[in-house]
Design a protein around this motif. Sequence first.
Motif, PDB file in Angstrom:
ATOM      1  N   ASN A   1     -26.731 -39.295  44.036  1.00 27.89           N
ATOM      2  CA  ASN A   1     -26.648 -40.751  44.141  1.00 27.89           C
ATOM      3  C   ASN A   1     -27.022 -41.238  45.538  1.00 27.89           C
ATOM      4  OD1 ASN A   1     -25.761 -41.716  41.547  1.00 27.89           O
ATOM      5  ND2 ASN A   1     -23.777 -40.795  41.928  1.00 27.89           N
ATOM      6  N   ALA A   2     -26.513 -40.540  46.555  1.00 33.70           N
ATOM      7  CA  ALA A   2     -26.753 -40.969  47.933  1.00 33.70           C
ATOM      8  C   ALA A   2     -28.218 -40.849  48.318  1.00 33.70           C
ATOM      9  CB  ALA A   2     -25.880 -40.151  48.888  1.00 33.70           C
ATOM     10  N   LEU A   3     -28.910 -39.874  47.752  1.00 40.38           N
ATOM     11  CA  LEU A   3     -30.355 -39.753  47.962  1.00 40.38           C
ATOM     12  C   LEU A   3     -31.110 -40.805  47.150  1.00 40.38           C
ATOM     13  CD1 LEU A   3     -30.776 -35.854  47.822  1.00 40.38           C
ATOM     14  CD2 LEU A   3     -31.483 -37.304  49.742  1.00 40.38           C
ATOM     15  N   ALA A   4     -30.702 -40.992  45.909  1.00 40.26           N
ATOM     16  CA  ALA A   4     -31.435 -41.859  44.994  1.00 40.26           C
ATOM     17  C   ALA A   4     -31.479 -43.309  45.455  1.00 40.26           C
ATOM     18  CB  ALA A   4     -30.833 -41.770  43.590  1.00 40.26           C
ATOM     19  N   VAL A   5     -30.402 -43.807  46.054  1.00 35.71           N
ATOM     20  CA  VAL A   5     -30.399 -45.217  46.457  1.00 35.71           C
ATOM     21  C   VAL A   5     -31.401 -45.478  47.574  1.00 35.71           C
ATOM     22  CG1 VAL A   5     -28.024 -45.636  45.734  1.00 35.71           C
ATOM     23  CG2 VAL A   5     -28.475 -44.930  48.093  1.00 35.71           C
ATOM     24  N   GLY A   6     -31.706 -44.447  48.363  1.00 34.34           N
ATOM     25  CA  GLY A   6     -32.667 -44.617  49.438  1.00 34.34           C
ATOM     26  C   GLY A   6     -34.094 -44.348  49.021  1.00 34.34           C
ATOM     27  N   LEU A   7     -34.274 -43.562  47.956  1.00 32.61           N
ATOM     28  CA  LEU A   7     -35.612 -43.121  47.554  1.00 32.61           C
ATOM     29  C   LEU A   7     -36.161 -43.831  46.329  1.00 32.61           C
ATOM     30  CD1 LEU A   7     -35.066 -39.281  48.094  1.00 32.61           C
ATOM     31  CD2 LEU A   7     -36.373 -40.833  49.562  1.00 32.61           C
TER      32      LEU A   7
ATOM     33  N   ASP B 138     -35.781 -47.574  43.608  1.00 30.67           N
ATOM     34  CA  ASP B 138     -35.293 -48.944  43.497  1.00 30.67           C
ATOM     35  C   ASP B 138     -33.918 -48.965  42.838  1.00 30.67           C
ATOM     36  OD1 ASP B 138     -37.630 -49.940  44.607  1.00 30.67           O
ATOM     37  OD2 ASP B 138     -38.612 -50.190  42.669  1.00 30.67           O
ATOM     38  N   SER B 139     -33.105 -49.932  43.206  1.00 25.50           N
ATOM     39  CA  SER B 139     -31.751 -50.007  42.661  1.00 25.50           C
ATOM     40  C   SER B 139     -31.745 -50.288  41.166  1.00 25.50           C
ATOM     41  CB  SER B 139     -30.947 -51.089  43.393  1.00 25.50           C
ATOM     42  OG  SER B 139     -31.577 -52.360  43.251  1.00 25.50           O
TER      43      SER B 139
ATOM     44  N   ARG C  75     -26.952 -53.735  53.398  1.00 25.23           N
ATOM     45  CA  ARG C  75     -27.948 -52.700  53.101  1.00 25.23           C
ATOM     46  C   ARG C  75     -27.295 -51.639  52.214  1.00 25.23           C
ATOM     47  NH1 ARG C  75     -30.577 -50.589  58.554  1.00 25.23           N
ATOM     48  NH2 ARG C  75     -31.535 -49.158  57.051  1.00 25.23           N
ATOM     49  N   MET C  76     -26.950 -52.050  51.014  1.00 23.00           N
ATOM     50  CA  MET C  76     -26.179 -51.193  50.116  1.00 23.00           C
ATOM     51  C   MET C  76     -26.743 -51.276  48.712  1.00 23.00           C
ATOM     52  SD  MET C  76     -22.328 -52.182  51.429  1.00 23.00           S
ATOM     53  CE  MET C  76     -22.576 -53.961  51.330  1.00 23.00           C
ATOM     54  N   ALA C  77     -26.593 -50.205  47.950  1.00 26.12           N
ATOM     55  CA  ALA C  77     -26.991 -50.198  46.544  1.00 26.12           C
ATOM     56  C   ALA C  77     -26.009 -49.340  45.764  1.00 26.12           C
ATOM     57  CB  ALA C  77     -28.414 -49.677  46.377  1.00 26.12           C
ATOM     58  N   ASP C  78     -25.889 -49.658  44.494  1.00 24.31           N
ATOM     59  CA  ASP C  78     -24.902 -49.031  43.614  1.00 24.31           C
ATOM     60  C   ASP C  78     -25.272 -47.589  43.279  1.00 24.31           C
ATOM     61  OD1 ASP C  78     -22.670 -48.805  42.033  1.00 24.31           O
ATOM     62  OD2 ASP C  78     -23.420 -50.084  40.419  1.00 24.31           O
ATOM     63  N   TYR C  79     -24.263 -46.838  42.892  1.00 28.06           N
ATOM     64  CA  TYR C  79     -24.456 -45.475  42.401  1.00 28.06           C
ATOM     65  C   TYR C  79     -25.353 -45.511  41.165  1.00 28.06           C
ATOM     66  CZ  TYR C  79     -20.305 -44.261  45.218  1.00 28.06           C
ATOM     67  OH  TYR C  79     -19.412 -44.072  46.242  1.00 28.06           O
ATOM     68  N   GLN C  80     -26.419 -44.725  41.182  1.00 28.33           N
ATOM     69  CA  GLN C  80     -27.313 -44.713  40.024  1.00 28.33           C
ATOM     70  C   GLN C  80     -26.586 -44.229  38.770  1.00 28.33           C
ATOM     71  OE1 GLN C  80     -31.253 -44.655  39.971  1.00 28.33           O
ATOM     72  NE2 GLN C  80     -31.083 -46.054  41.697  1.00 28.33           N
ATOM     73  N   ASP C  81     -25.622 -43.340  38.942  1.00 28.14           N
ATOM     74  CA  ASP C  81     -24.957 -42.804  37.747  1.00 28.14           C
ATOM     75  C   ASP C  81     -24.050 -43.830  37.077  1.00 28.14           C
ATOM     76  OD1 ASP C  81     -22.932 -42.461  39.859  1.00 28.14           O
ATOM     77  OD2 ASP C  81     -21.840 -41.269  38.398  1.00 28.14           O
ATOM     78  N   HIS C  82     -23.824 -44.982  37.707  1.00 27.59           N
ATOM     79  CA  HIS C  82     -23.092 -46.055  37.035  1.00 27.59           C
ATOM     80  C   HIS C  82     -23.883 -46.622  35.867  1.00 27.59           C
ATOM     81  CE1 HIS C  82     -20.171 -47.110  40.582  1.00 27.59           C
ATOM     82  NE2 HIS C  82     -19.925 -45.950  40.008  1.00 27.59           N
ATOM     83  N   HIS C  83     -25.164 -46.276  35.822  1.00 24.47           N
ATOM     84  CA  HIS C  83     -26.024 -46.731  34.731  1.00 24.47           C
ATOM     85  C   HIS C  83     -26.286 -45.628  33.706  1.00 24.47           C
ATOM     86  CE1 HIS C  83     -27.207 -50.422  36.989  1.00 24.47           C
ATOM     87  NE2 HIS C  83     -26.962 -49.647  38.031  1.00 24.47           N
ATOM     88  N   TYR C  84     -25.806 -44.414  33.972  1.00 23.08           N
ATOM     89  CA  TYR C  84     -26.073 -43.300  33.068  1.00 23.08           C
ATOM     90  C   TYR C  84     -25.024 -43.256  31.955  1.00 23.08           C
ATOM     91  CZ  TYR C  84     -28.689 -41.403  37.146  1.00 23.08           C
ATOM     92  OH  TYR C  84     -29.540 -41.217  38.210  1.00 23.08           O
ATOM     93  N   PRO C  85     -25.442 -43.062  30.708  1.00 24.44           N
ATOM     94  CA  PRO C  85     -24.459 -42.865  29.634  1.00 24.44           C
ATOM     95  C   PRO C  85     -23.759 -41.523  29.815  1.00 24.44           C
ATOM     96  CG  PRO C  85     -26.677 -42.478  28.809  1.00 24.44           C
ATOM     97  CD  PRO C  85     -26.839 -43.000  30.207  1.00 24.44           C
ATOM     98  N   SER C  86     -22.455 -41.500  29.641  1.00 25.37           N
ATOM     99  CA  SER C  86     -21.694 -40.257  29.871  1.00 25.37           C
ATOM    100  C   SER C  86     -22.153 -39.144  28.947  1.00 25.37           C
ATOM    101  CB  SER C  86     -20.202 -40.516  29.675  1.00 25.37           C
ATOM    102  OG  SER C  86     -19.934 -41.003  28.365  1.00 25.37           O
TER     103      SER C  86
END
Length: 433
Positions: free
Chosen positions: A203-209, A211-212, A369-380
């Motif tokens: 997640n920490a890599l994805a928010v920088g690499l 789009d949110s 300068r913040m973006a949400d955890y990408q996994d908040h959008h992933y289905p469990s």
Amino acid sequence: MAKRNIFRGLAAVLALGMCMTGLAGCGSEKRADGKTEIEVVSYKPEAVKAFEKIEKRFNETHDDIHLTISSPNEAMTILKTRFIREDYPDIIAIGGDINYSNFLDADLFEDISGLDEVQTVKQAYLDMDKELEFIPKDGTYALPYVANAAGILYNKDLFEENGWKVPTTWQEFTTLCDEIKQSGTLPLYLGFKDTWTCLAPWNALAVGLTDSDTCNQVNMGNTTFSDTYGPVAEKMRALLDYAEKNPYAYGYNDACTAFARGESAMYPIGSYAIPQIKSVNPDMNIGSFTFPANDEESDNVLNSGIDLQFSVMKACKNKEAAYEVLKYLYDDETIQIYLDDQGGIACKDGDFAIPETLKDMRPYIENNRMADYQDHHYPSEMSVDAMIQTFLLDTSDNAQEKFLKKFDSDWKRYNRDLIRKVQDYQKEQGDEQ
């Protein structure tokens, strides 16, 4: 598949039930003492002491409203069961994640955009909630309360003793890891036996690499994960060169303990791990910096998500009383009670202290300068954490290609109905223009 079908069934029952009953239910009835009862159900059992204090102070200062806040274990399961029975609380306190998206999609929440408190929320957190909407909706349906942050925890004493500097770019980070490794200290501890821990650096890599709104762009058919997640996967694998041997043999508790004992200089995990680390070494001097995923510092983004927010149920019978509760909850003193007990970052603009452990992240927090955890959008059901672990264990030449291809195919499998809904919405919007 079974869990997905269960929730779909829940959503269908909710929709039908609300149509048939006109949103009947909700427990805001008059008490014997004449006060209006407002019930809040929170998914944070670890915050029960803070909520007990807040509840007590509210009830001591309000003659016309009685507030009850419950924080049960398995709150999400309890809430879904209550929703099926049309036994709605007045307000729910949940995280900014896929559960919020599902409940919002089921049309359970009231639009609170008219409340003055909404105007005091940091814009980044309002934006995060907007990106959690499956289909764009007018209005605001949650009041973000407290957020957390994830990047890289580091041993500040070790850094000071060795003259190591906090890195701000990917090159600086890998150079630092090489330097730490050469000194005889382990740069990173990962603890990937517990698959969920794989999501922390991911997640920490994805928010920088990326789009949110990457997940939504995929749903709209504008891109694929194969096209967007390549750099994330590549840098995720690169971490293995600086970690403990066989990180899949050690879990979260092992990693926290090892870091607490000085066995590694850094630990890529969220601020939520600090209490666990401190339980092993109460005196440890811990810092946390934004994952420097990019070649330029200006491109880096802090991985911060809404840990707690409040939504008023559309079924609530006494909304004015519920809004009075939200007003009290959003008072600076009340927020501080919660922060003093649980830590974290206030989602409200204001003069709230940022924990010393997050000092290096302050510029990102203050400048949104913040973006949400990408996994908040992933289905469990998709089990992305296990997918990442499997990818990292795969040493074949085409491991990354296989991983990203599976990410795309599984995404379509578990989000088939959502993708259809999103693309139907797009078509409708196009037809109207």
